[in-house]
Design a protein around this motif. Sequence first.
Motif, PDB file in Angstrom:
ATOM      1  N   ILE A 146       5.440  -3.148  10.963  1.00  0.00           N
ATOM      2  CA  ILE A 146       4.015  -3.499  10.872  1.00  0.00           C
ATOM      3  C   ILE A 146       3.267  -2.484  10.017  1.00  0.00           C
ATOM      4  CG2 ILE A 146       1.889  -3.779  12.197  1.00  0.00           C
ATOM      5  CD1 ILE A 146       3.733  -4.790  14.517  1.00  0.00           C
ATOM      6  N   VAL A 147       3.472  -1.202  10.286  1.00  0.00           N
ATOM      7  CA  VAL A 147       2.794  -0.152   9.511  1.00  0.00           C
ATOM      8  C   VAL A 147       3.244  -0.195   8.054  1.00  0.00           C
ATOM      9  CG1 VAL A 147       2.563   2.357   9.237  1.00  0.00           C
ATOM     10  CG2 VAL A 147       2.399   1.336  11.504  1.00  0.00           C
ATOM     11  N   GLY A 148       4.532  -0.405   7.831  1.00  0.00           N
ATOM     12  CA  GLY A 148       5.054  -0.476   6.466  1.00  0.00           C
ATOM     13  C   GLY A 148       4.445  -1.607   5.658  1.00  0.00           C
ATOM     14  N   ILE A 149       4.300  -2.781   6.281  1.00  0.00           N
ATOM     15  CA  ILE A 149       3.709  -3.921   5.572  1.00  0.00           C
ATOM     16  C   ILE A 149       2.248  -3.650   5.255  1.00  0.00           C
ATOM     17  CG2 ILE A 149       2.998  -6.329   5.845  1.00  0.00           C
ATOM     18  CD1 ILE A 149       5.649  -6.792   7.317  1.00  0.00           C
ATOM     19  N   ILE A 150       1.530  -3.062   6.206  1.00  0.00           N
ATOM     20  CA  ILE A 150       0.102  -2.796   5.994  1.00  0.00           C
ATOM     21  C   ILE A 150      -0.115  -1.794   4.867  1.00  0.00           C
ATOM     22  CG2 ILE A 150      -1.955  -1.745   7.036  1.00  0.00           C
ATOM     23  CD1 ILE A 150      -1.028  -2.995   9.720  1.00  0.00           C
ATOM     24  N   PHE A 151       0.662  -0.714   4.853  1.00  0.00           N
ATOM     25  CA  PHE A 151       0.411   0.357   3.898  1.00  0.00           C
ATOM     26  C   PHE A 151       1.254   0.303   2.627  1.00  0.00           C
ATOM     27  CE2 PHE A 151      -1.160   2.220   7.894  1.00  0.00           C
ATOM     28  CZ  PHE A 151      -2.453   2.497   7.487  1.00  0.00           C
ATOM     29  N   MET A 152       2.390  -0.397   2.663  1.00  0.00           N
ATOM     30  CA  MET A 152       3.256  -0.419   1.480  1.00  0.00           C
ATOM     31  C   MET A 152       3.530  -1.826   0.956  1.00  0.00           C
ATOM     32  SD  MET A 152       6.090   2.482   2.262  1.00  0.00           S
ATOM     33  CE  MET A 152       6.208   2.556   4.024  1.00  0.00           C
ATOM     34  N   GLY A 153       2.966  -2.835   1.583  1.00  0.00           N
ATOM     35  CA  GLY A 153       3.191  -4.206   1.123  1.00  0.00           C
ATOM     36  C   GLY A 153       4.632  -4.639   1.347  1.00  0.00           C
ATOM     37  N   PRO A 154       5.163  -5.454   0.442  1.00  0.00           N
ATOM     38  CA  PRO A 154       6.521  -5.975   0.614  1.00  0.00           C
ATOM     39  C   PRO A 154       7.594  -4.875   0.683  1.00  0.00           C
ATOM     40  CG  PRO A 154       5.390  -7.174  -1.117  1.00  0.00           C
ATOM     41  CD  PRO A 154       4.504  -6.032  -0.720  1.00  0.00           C
ATOM     42  N   PHE A 155       7.373  -3.771  -0.005  1.00  0.00           N
ATOM     43  CA  PHE A 155       8.331  -2.665   0.037  1.00  0.00           C
ATOM     44  C   PHE A 155       8.425  -2.081   1.444  1.00  0.00           C
ATOM     45  CE2 PHE A 155       9.650   1.768  -0.980  1.00  0.00           C
ATOM     46  CZ  PHE A 155      10.887   1.451  -1.534  1.00  0.00           C
ATOM     47  N   GLY A 156       7.331  -2.191   2.204  1.00  0.00           N
ATOM     48  CA  GLY A 156       7.298  -1.691   3.571  1.00  0.00           C
ATOM     49  C   GLY A 156       8.212  -2.446   4.513  1.00  0.00           C
ATOM     50  N   ILE A 157       8.629  -3.654   4.133  1.00  0.00           N
ATOM     51  CA  ILE A 157       9.556  -4.427   4.955  1.00  0.00           C
ATOM     52  C   ILE A 157      10.897  -3.707   5.045  1.00  0.00           C
ATOM     53  CG2 ILE A 157      10.866  -6.596   5.033  1.00  0.00           C
ATOM     54  CD1 ILE A 157       8.404  -7.985   3.872  1.00  0.00           C
ATOM     55  N   ILE A 158      11.248  -2.963   4.017  1.00  0.00           N
ATOM     56  CA  ILE A 158      12.526  -2.261   4.000  1.00  0.00           C
ATOM     57  C   ILE A 158      12.382  -0.840   4.552  1.00  0.00           C
ATOM     58  CG2 ILE A 158      14.332  -1.355   2.486  1.00  0.00           C
ATOM     59  CD1 ILE A 158      13.791  -3.804   0.698  1.00  0.00           C
ATOM     60  N   ILE A 159      11.381  -0.125   4.094  1.00  0.00           N
ATOM     61  CA  ILE A 159      11.201   1.276   4.493  1.00  0.00           C
ATOM     62  C   ILE A 159      10.671   1.401   5.924  1.00  0.00           C
ATOM     63  CG2 ILE A 159       9.756   3.318   4.041  1.00  0.00           C
ATOM     64  CD1 ILE A 159      11.808   3.205   2.022  1.00  0.00           C
ATOM     65  N   GLY A 160       9.720   0.565   6.304  1.00  0.00           N
ATOM     66  CA  GLY A 160       9.049   0.675   7.601  1.00  0.00           C
ATOM     67  C   GLY A 160       9.979   0.677   8.804  1.00  0.00           C
ATOM     68  N   PRO A 161      10.865  -0.322   8.942  1.00  0.00           N
ATOM     69  CA  PRO A 161      11.735  -0.331  10.127  1.00  0.00           C
ATOM     70  C   PRO A 161      12.656   0.879  10.219  1.00  0.00           C
ATOM     71  CG  PRO A 161      11.759  -2.477   9.078  1.00  0.00           C
ATOM     72  CD  PRO A 161      11.007  -1.549   8.173  1.00  0.00           C
ATOM     73  N   PHE A 162      13.168   1.302   9.080  1.00  0.00           N
ATOM     74  CA  PHE A 162      14.062   2.467   9.085  1.00  0.00           C
ATOM     75  C   PHE A 162      13.298   3.717   9.503  1.00  0.00           C
ATOM     76  CE2 PHE A 162      16.086   6.116   7.107  1.00  0.00           C
ATOM     77  CZ  PHE A 162      17.379   5.979   7.585  1.00  0.00           C
ATOM     78  N   ALA A 163      12.148   3.956   8.871  1.00  0.00           N
ATOM     79  CA  ALA A 163      11.347   5.151   9.189  1.00  0.00           C
ATOM     80  C   ALA A 163      10.863   5.103  10.633  1.00  0.00           C
ATOM     81  CB  ALA A 163      10.164   5.262   8.231  1.00  0.00           C
ATOM     82  N   GLY A 164      10.444   3.925  11.085  1.00  0.00           N
ATOM     83  CA  GLY A 164       9.974   3.790  12.465  1.00  0.00           C
ATOM     84  C   GLY A 164      11.072   4.062  13.474  1.00  0.00           C
ATOM     85  N   ALA A 165      12.276   3.548  13.208  1.00  0.00           N
ATOM     86  CA  ALA A 165      13.398   3.796  14.116  1.00  0.00           C
ATOM     87  C   ALA A 165      13.754   5.276  14.133  1.00  0.00           C
ATOM     88  CB  ALA A 165      14.603   2.958  13.704  1.00  0.00           C
ATOM     89  N   PHE A 166      13.738   5.902  12.970  1.00  0.00           N
ATOM     90  CA  PHE A 166      14.042   7.334  12.901  1.00  0.00           C
ATOM     91  C   PHE A 166      13.011   8.137  13.694  1.00  0.00           C
ATOM     92  CE2 PHE A 166      13.567  11.542  11.017  1.00  0.00           C
ATOM     93  CZ  PHE A 166      14.854  12.033  11.191  1.00  0.00           C
ATOM     94  N   ILE A 167      11.727   7.838  13.486  1.00  0.00           N
ATOM     95  CA  ILE A 167      10.667   8.566  14.188  1.00  0.00           C
ATOM     96  C   ILE A 167      10.771   8.335  15.694  1.00  0.00           C
ATOM     97  CG2 ILE A 167       8.162   8.684  14.529  1.00  0.00           C
ATOM     98  CD1 ILE A 167       7.923   8.129  11.475  1.00  0.00           C
ATOM     99  N   GLY A 168      11.044   7.078  16.086  1.00  0.00           N
ATOM    100  CA  GLY A 168      11.191   6.777  17.512  1.00  0.00           C
ATOM    101  C   GLY A 168      12.329   7.564  18.148  1.00  0.00           C
TER     102      GLY A 168
END
Length: 166
Positions: A91-113
């Motif tokens: 969700i955060v990736g899509i809001i702040f990075m657009g379509p590229f956030g679909i790839i980066i967001g889940p990975f970064a979120g899982a790592f942070i979690g």
Amino acid sequence: MDIALIIIGFLFCLLGVIGSFLPVLPGPFTAWIGLLILHLTDAVPQNWTFLGITLAISIVVWILDYIVPALGTKKFGGTKYGMIGSSLGLIVGIIFMGPFGIIIGPFAGAFIGEFIRDSSDSSRALKAAFGSFIGFLAGTFIKFIVSIAFLILFISEIWDHWGKIF
């Protein structure tokens, strides 16, 4: 009235394809609603077997959408923190990075979690994030393929009954 229902049904199918990438919108089920709306028109005969099979497929995919990322996370040693982080990261990736956030967001979120859960072992957090990301991609791919298939079925039904519509 049939043309309005066809347009609305088509929009639902398109929304289903988009929804296959967004965690808040059930993509295949939304696309199935488009098929249902199409079969409610006078131009396209109602085929309850077709609608029942496609509904069953959308329900199975909806259930798999919850199981596949969890399996990916568990396979790579992750926890619920990684799964929740993956969804929030999307969700955060899509809001702040657009379509590229679909790839980066889940990975970064899982790592942070995973890192929040246990900050002493970043390599384990990275491995779990990778598993969560792979699970997310697998689930998204399944939803996308089914939603595209429903869109193709929608267009095929329109094509087959073109003379009755126009």
